[in-house]
Design a protein around this motif. Structure first.
Motif, PDB file in Angstrom:
ATOM      1  N   THR A 116      16.264 -39.368  -1.093  1.00 17.35           N
ATOM      2  CA  THR A 116      16.331 -38.308  -1.765  1.00 17.35           C
ATOM      3  C   THR A 116      15.718 -37.202  -2.315  1.00 17.35           C
ATOM      4  O   THR A 116      14.364 -38.267  -2.994  1.00 17.35           O
ATOM      5  N   SER A 150      18.190 -44.900   2.020  1.00 20.57           N
ATOM      6  CA  SER A 150      17.995 -43.326   2.169  1.00 20.57           C
ATOM      7  C   SER A 150      16.499 -42.741   1.679  1.00 20.57           C
ATOM      8  O   SER A 150      15.872 -43.322   0.326  1.00 20.57           O
ATOM      9  N   SER A 161      22.782 -26.489   5.450  1.00 26.37           N
ATOM     10  CA  SER A 161      23.317 -26.070   4.331  1.00 26.37           C
ATOM     11  C   SER A 161      23.588 -24.311   4.587  1.00 26.37           C
ATOM     12  O   SER A 161      22.837 -23.606   4.206  1.00 26.37           O
ATOM     13  N   THR A 178      17.706 -36.906   2.617  1.00 26.69           N
ATOM     14  CA  THR A 178      18.308 -35.729   1.606  1.00 26.69           C
ATOM     15  C   THR A 178      16.830 -35.471   1.022  1.00 26.69           C
ATOM     16  O   THR A 178      16.028 -35.473  -0.068  1.00 26.69           O
ATOM     17  N   SER A 179      16.434 -33.797   1.760  1.00 26.58           N
ATOM     18  CA  SER A 179      15.848 -32.820   0.970  1.00 26.58           C
ATOM     19  C   SER A 179      15.448 -31.390   0.939  1.00 26.58           C
ATOM     20  O   SER A 179      16.442 -30.513   1.788  1.00 26.58           O
ATOM     21  N   SER A 197      19.523 -41.889   5.787  1.00 24.99           N
ATOM     22  CA  SER A 197      19.613 -41.102   5.454  1.00 24.99           C
ATOM     23  C   SER A 197      18.344 -40.014   4.835  1.00 24.99           C
ATOM     24  O   SER A 197      18.269 -41.455   3.770  1.00 24.99           O
ATOM     25  N   THR A 255      19.663 -33.857   5.940  1.00 23.49           N
ATOM     26  CA  THR A 255      20.272 -32.609   5.039  1.00 23.49           C
ATOM     27  C   THR A 255      19.551 -31.923   4.658  1.00 23.49           C
ATOM     28  O   THR A 255      18.043 -32.504   3.218  1.00 23.49           O
ATOM     29  N   THR A 256      19.526 -30.848   4.519  1.00 24.14           N
ATOM     30  CA  THR A 256      18.282 -30.080   3.900  1.00 24.14           C
ATOM     31  C   THR A 256      19.120 -28.434   2.715  1.00 24.14           C
ATOM     32  O   THR A 256      19.958 -28.205   3.948  1.00 24.14           O
ATOM     33  N   ASN A 257      18.927 -28.353   2.669  1.00 25.46           N
ATOM     34  CA  ASN A 257      19.054 -27.188   1.927  1.00 25.46           C
ATOM     35  C   ASN A 257      18.196 -25.682   1.654  1.00 25.46           C
ATOM     36  O   ASN A 257      18.339 -24.906   0.714  1.00 25.46           O
TER      37      ASN A 257
END
Length: 776
Positions: A271, A269, A356, A300-301, A298, A328-330
């Motif tokens: 992250t 991953s 998100s 995540t950013s 995976s 996955t981002t937000n």
């Protein structure tokens, strides 16, 4: 071993001794491994051609050139000068064809200078560490450290290697060359506060599996905020977690130089990324930037940018998710961000992308972006704009293709935003299978053409588009300057308005063919197949060109509505057309009105329970069938092939003024005629039956009706075919009560209700066969 002349003593050699000291103090020295110390210790001065231990303080070079034949397994076990700053470098020449392994146990470790490691083409495999529990410490310079492998053999940092950074500073480790690197070691600096970033160059493959903490700080390709820049060749992550500490990770050049690069994650991953930037700087002429996630890898950013161009060029590349991998981002998500870019994201298998509930824009400015959702994958976003221009001159192109899986859009879904349709700006969503959900519990809009002349296109060939929480599908929003040419084409599958989140079939969502757009807007809905379930089809602003074309699909009501179909503009610019495939309208238990005239060579089929009322005075079709429920004609309906009422279905006039039907009327056995609200006039054609009697009338109960004559079908220009018409004339009258009879009057479809004639009259008329049947 060759002679070591610098070890001689005596006054006659004092000058030589002084010269040697001066050379060492002047700068860098190259030391060739000759094994003269008869052991494997890098710190033993006798193992080097200079009979002096390499010194990091002067940036010395340690070289292996094949002087000692065979595979070498060396160690750093004796305290020496290899740990001094700014550090030593490793040079493995083509002559070192056998393998070279270097390990160590000293806590101080080796210190790599900026020149780092250089492995020539033709050299054997080079390995640092042995993978055991004892640590082999490497300190890297507080600058960019170059690690270059041009050999066909892989260069490896085993898992026991521990990296530190000079003075807890910032270092960038640049892995390059045409050969491969395998880093099993953790990239987390062992000293507190230190930072290591990665730069990948060259055509070789860098494999990472040990995880670690990456952070921007050192300058990479002109920037200091990058935790990693994978500029060239392939970087493969097979395991481990790589924390990026709120820094930007770039798959591309971070500049305007084109190159091919590929990040492949077979596991592990990434992250803590601030920006996941793919295609940054790499251009189509010079190379592509690709990311592939396999298995359960995976990323995540906070934000994601595909196709940012910091200079000149046209970024090109792909992001592909396979297996159960995920991104996955937000924050912000841009796909095809800069002018000339062409970036594609594809989700396969059971992979997922989640932002998100944040903004996702596909195709920006003058760039092009594409998203493919396949298999059982899931993409969940907030507000989504497809084809998002920056102004009226933008030619952004955005394409989202759903071939399976699920696309969830929590905010508005916009196709074509602020661009020039004439210049090629378009936002297109194509659904072949799978599901697209817009909203969950809060009403949103799905928009085609928001601002300027941007063009929105929706093509549904299969699958489901769910407009949840009463979400509307609206064309041309923003202001009267929204004048694009937009099209929805429903060929199969379903577009459904729900009151809840894919629940509640009483959704209040409408199709609005022109919300605020100006007169130059030109919008079309082609219902070629599948089912459109909405509350109404309307235009809020009526000065645009708008067309709703029935051509084989079904329009299904989700509630009672007096404006079920109401394009309220001029008939010359706003039209409801019934093409060869026909119009299928399902009132679905509701009462709905078609305000506009429907015209065309196709046929109308009224489906479902409930009531459909035709209010227009100029409906002109090829044919009409009432297969279920009731069709009321308030205005007029003209057909070239007639109207048929199926068993269990009903036709009638929709108000007290009656309605007019032309082209013929056929009532199947079990079909009904409704006179509750008025009398339907048949202006032409033939009125015929498969089997029809007084019991098939709605709105006239002959058992309770007063004596008199009742007109069921008005008009004098149609032909009455009385075959299969029961209760025709006196001789077939129906007893409807004590001493009371009813029958259809010959020559018309009038119903006569009379008292029983006297016996003498009956005998004189020869009507002893008078039927006395009652309703069964």
């Amino acid at each position: 071993m060759k002679s070591k002349t610098l070890r001689f003593s005596g006054l006659c050699f004092a000058g030589l001794t002084a010269i040697t000291f001066t050379q060492a103090s002047l700068g860098q020295t190259t030391h060739v491994w000759d094994g003269g110390g008869a052991d494997i210790d890098l710190g033993n001065a006798l193992n080097w051609s200079t009979d002096a231990a390499p010194n990091g303080a002067t940036g010395d070079i340690m070289r292996w050139d094949g002087t000692v034949a065979g595979n070498l397994s060396l160690s750093y076990d004796t305290a020496a000068t290899l740990g001094a700053s700014p550090g030593v470098s490793f040079d493995v020449t083509a002559g070192q064809t056998d393998s070279l392994t270097i390990d160590g146990t000293l806590g101080s470790g080796l210190r790599l200078g900026a020149a780092g490691v250089s492995i020539a083409s033709g050299a054997g495999a080079v390995t640092f560490g042995n993978g055991s529990v004892d640590a082999f410490n490497f300190t890297v310079a507080n600058t960019n450290v170059s690690l270059t492998n041009n050999s066909l053999n892989t260069a490896t940092f085993k898992s026991d290697v521990k990296f530190a950074v000079t003075f807890a500073g910032n270092s960038a480790m640049q892995f390059g060359g045409s050969g491969d690197w395998d880093v099993e070691a953790s990239l987390s600096p062992v000293n507190s506060g230190a930072r290591i970033a990665l730069l990948k160059t060259g055509a070789g493959e860098l494999t990472l599996s040990g995880g670690g903490s990456l952070r921007g700080g050192a300058t990479i390709n002109g920037g200091t905020g990058f935790s990693a820049v994978f500029k060239e060749g392939t970087t493969r992550i097979t395991g481990g977690t790589y924390a990026n500490n709120a820094s930007e990770l770039v798959v591309g050049g971070s500049d305007a130089t084109g190159a091919n690069t590929h990040l492949i994650m077979d596991g592990g991953s990434l992250t803590g990324i601030s920006w996941l930037s793919v295609g940054r700087g790499n251009n189509g002429a010079g190379g592509t930037s690709n990311v592939t996630l396999n298995n359960n890898a995976s990323i995540t950013s906070t934000n994601m940018s595909l196709g940012f161009n910091p200079g000149t060029g046209a970024p090109v590349g792909t992001v592909t998710l396979n297996g159960t991998s995920s991104i996955t981002t937000n924050g912000i998500n841009n796909i095809g961000e800069s002018s000339g870019s062409n970036m594609t994201m594809t989700l396969n298998n059971s992979s997922s992308f989640s932002s998100s509930n944040q903004l996702v824009e596909v195709g920006q400015n003058n760039g092009q972006g594409t998203v493919n959702v396949n298999g059982s994958s899931t993409m969940s976003v907030g507000l989504m704009r497809i084809g998002r221009g920056a102004n009226s001159g933008s030619t952004a192109k955005g394409f989202v293709n759903v071939g399976g899986g699920t696309l969830n859009v929590e905010g508005d879904l916009v196709l074509g935003y602020a661009g020039s349709g004439a210049g090629g700006n378009v936002g297109r969503l194509t659904i072949d299978s799978g599901t697209v959900n817009v909203a969950t519990t809060t009403k949103r809009w799905m928009i085609l053409n928001q601002w300027d002349t941007s063009k929105g296109e929706l093509i549904v060939n299969g699958g489901n588009l769910n407009l949840n929480a009463g979400t509307d599908l609206r064309f041309s929003t923003g202001n009267t300057g929204s004048t694009g040419t937009s099209v929805v084409t429903l060929n199969g599958g379903a577009i459904t308005s729900y009151s809840g989140n894919q629940t509640g079939t009483d959704g209040a969502g409408v199709v609005d063919l022109n919300f605020t757009g100006g007169a130059a807007a030109n919008n079309t809905f082609n219902l070629n197949g599948g089912t459109l379930s909405v509350r109404a089809v309307i235009t809020t602003n009526n000065n645009a060109t708008a067309a709703f074309n029935f051509n084989g699909g079904t329009l299904k009501a989700t509630g009672d509505d007096a404006n079920f179909i109401n394009l309220d503009g001029a008939a010359t610019t706003q039209s409801v057309n019934v093409l060869a495939g026909g119009a299928f309208i399902d009132s679905n238990g509701h009462t709905v009105d078609v305000v506009d005239d429907m015209a065309g060579a196709g046929a109308l089929t009224k489906q479902g329970s409930g009531v459909l009322r035709l209010l227009g005075g100029g409906n002109s079709l090829g044919a009409a069938t009432v297969s279920a429920g009731t069709l009321y004609i308030n205005g007029s309906l003209g057909t070239t092939s007639g109207t048929t009422v199926a068993s269990g279905a009903t036709i009638g006039a929709g108000d007290g003024d009656g309605g007019t039907l032309s082209g013929g009327l056929h009532i199947a056995a079990g079909g009904s005629i409704d006179v509750t609200q008025g009398v339907l006039t048949l202006a032409s054609g033939t009125l015929s039956f498969d089997g029809f009697g007084l019991d098939d009338l709605v709105g006239l109960d002959v058992y309770t009706a007063a004596e008199g004559t009742y007109t069921i079908i008005g008009g004098s220009s149609f032909t009455l075919d009385t075959a299969n018409l029961a209760n025709l004339g006196w001789e077939n009258a129906l007893m409807v009560g004590a001493n009371k009879y009813a029958y259809f009057q010959e020559g018309s479809l009038d119903v006569v209700v009379i008292p029983e004639p006297g016996a003498v009259l009956l005998g004189g008329l020869g009507l002893f066969g008078l039927l006395r049947r009652r309703r069964s």
